[in-house]
Design an enzyme around this catalytic site. Structure first.
Site, PDB file in Angstrom:
ATOM      1  N   GLU A 147       0.819  -1.215   0.000  1.00  0.00           N
ATOM      2  CA  GLU A 147       0.000   0.000   0.000  1.00  0.00           C
ATOM      3  C   GLU A 147       0.852   1.263   0.000  1.00  0.00           C
ATOM      4  O   GLU A 147       1.754   1.416   0.821  1.00  0.00           O
ATOM      5  CB  GLU A 147      -0.918   0.011   1.227  1.00  0.00           C
ATOM      6  CG  GLU A 147      -1.876   1.185   1.263  1.00  0.00           C
ATOM      7  CD  GLU A 147      -2.823   1.129   2.447  1.00  0.00           C
ATOM      8  OE1 GLU A 147      -3.778   1.936   2.469  1.00  0.00           O
ATOM      9  OE2 GLU A 147      -2.614   0.297   3.358  1.00  0.00           O
ATOM     10  N   GLU A 241     -12.372   0.554   3.513  1.00  0.00           N
ATOM     11  CA  GLU A 241     -11.531   0.940   4.646  1.00  0.00           C
ATOM     12  C   GLU A 241     -12.095   2.218   5.240  1.00  0.00           C
ATOM     13  O   GLU A 241     -12.126   3.263   4.587  1.00  0.00           O
ATOM     14  CB  GLU A 241     -10.075   1.160   4.234  1.00  0.00           C
ATOM     15  CG  GLU A 241      -9.195   1.477   5.443  1.00  0.00           C
ATOM     16  CD  GLU A 241      -7.749   1.706   5.069  1.00  0.00           C
ATOM     17  OE1 GLU A 241      -6.879   1.072   5.684  1.00  0.00           O
ATOM     18  OE2 GLU A 241      -7.486   2.536   4.174  1.00  0.00           O
TER      19      GLU A 241
END
Length: 283
Positions: A147, A241
């Site tokens: 990420e 998220e």
């Protein structure tokens, strides 16, 4: 496309106390959960795997570099060794969990800066560590989804141009990028162009609103994002998220001290309806 949810909205360490909410996630037809691997040992994740199997939930995972003393990018060989050992622990826990992908910013400690962008040595050390990690992942039938973070959280990997170059540096088929709409909203001028830049290298798509609350309630242009993603042929994990003020141990990392959704049921139900609807509209 499979829809998942990052369980960091509940806690940094998932226990039996969280199972009722995870059952609700399954009832709403999420295909899987993204489990934080921040502490614990493989035995804990073996237990959690059995619980999630019983619910019929698949899983991915997310992890970090917890300390400057375990930094795989460090110029200090002993610290780099500690960093590699940490990445081995992450993989061991992910395998015990039955995770399909290991994601998150497992490249550098969050909030630690050098005063410049990534150095050639940091890129070389990171690529070596992540190639080794990817080899272990591939040998066990899983893949990595590293990420990117915004510039206020790391200096190492911020943009998709950097991500594309880093994929080439790691040079392993089991290494991909976790694209996060929150971080890209800060760093990219046009998210559609950024997504096109890493076409073929997206491992997981993180759906995160500009305030990290419920997607669709903020200003991120998710319609354009989903269209761009579908044009690349991506058909993997699309994972919500979101963060709230109810997880104090994460507040320092996420900078979230206030509630960003009214309750879990609203977060879970509204988000999956939004993600599914946007995906279908982008077809």
């Amino acid at each position: 496309m499979q829809i998942g949810i990052n369980l960091l909205c509940l806690a940094g360490f998932i226990t039996e106390a969280h199972l009722p909410l995870i059952r609700r996630i399954k009832e709403l037809d999420y295909q899987g959960v993204e489990v934080p691997i921040l502490s614990g040992d493989p035995r804990h994740y073996e237990w959690l795997a059995k619980e999630l199997d019983a619910l019929g939930l698949r899983r991915t995972s997310t992890s970090i570099v917890p300390s400057p003393n375990a930094n795989p990018l460090s110029s200090d060989p002993d610290i780099r060794k500690s960093g590699v050992d940490h990445l081995d622990w992450v993989i061991d826990c992910a395998l015990a969990l039955g995770s399909e992908s290991v994601g998150g910013p497992f490249h550098a400690p969050i909030g630690c800066f050098t005063g410049t962008g990534p150095s050639e040595d940091e890129i070389r050390y990171g690529a070596e560590a992540h190639n080794r990690m990817a080899e272990k992942a591939q040998a066990n039938g899983i893949y990595l989804s590293l990420e990117h973070l915004n510039r206020f959280e790391t200096h190492f990997l911020n943009t998709m141009e950097q991500a594309k170059a880093y994929v080439a540096a790691v040079d392993h088929p089991a290494f991909a990028i976790m694209y996060d709409t929150f971080h890209a909203n800060i760093e990219e001028q046009k998210q559609a162009d950024a997504i096109a830049t890493i076409a073929g290298h997206m491992g997981v798509l993180h759906i995160s609103e500009n305030d990290r609350g419920i997607p669709g309630r903020g200003h991120i242009a998710f319609g354009e994002i989903f269209e761009a993603v579908r044009k690349t042929g991506f058909d993997g994990w699309v994972t919500l998220e979101a963060f709230g003020g109810g997880v104090p141990e994460l507040a320092a990392a996420t900078r979230v001290w206030r509630p960003l959704f009214p309750d879990y049921d609203t977060l879970f139900s509204e988000s999956i309806e939004f993600i599914r609807g946007q995906w279908e509209l982008a077809a």
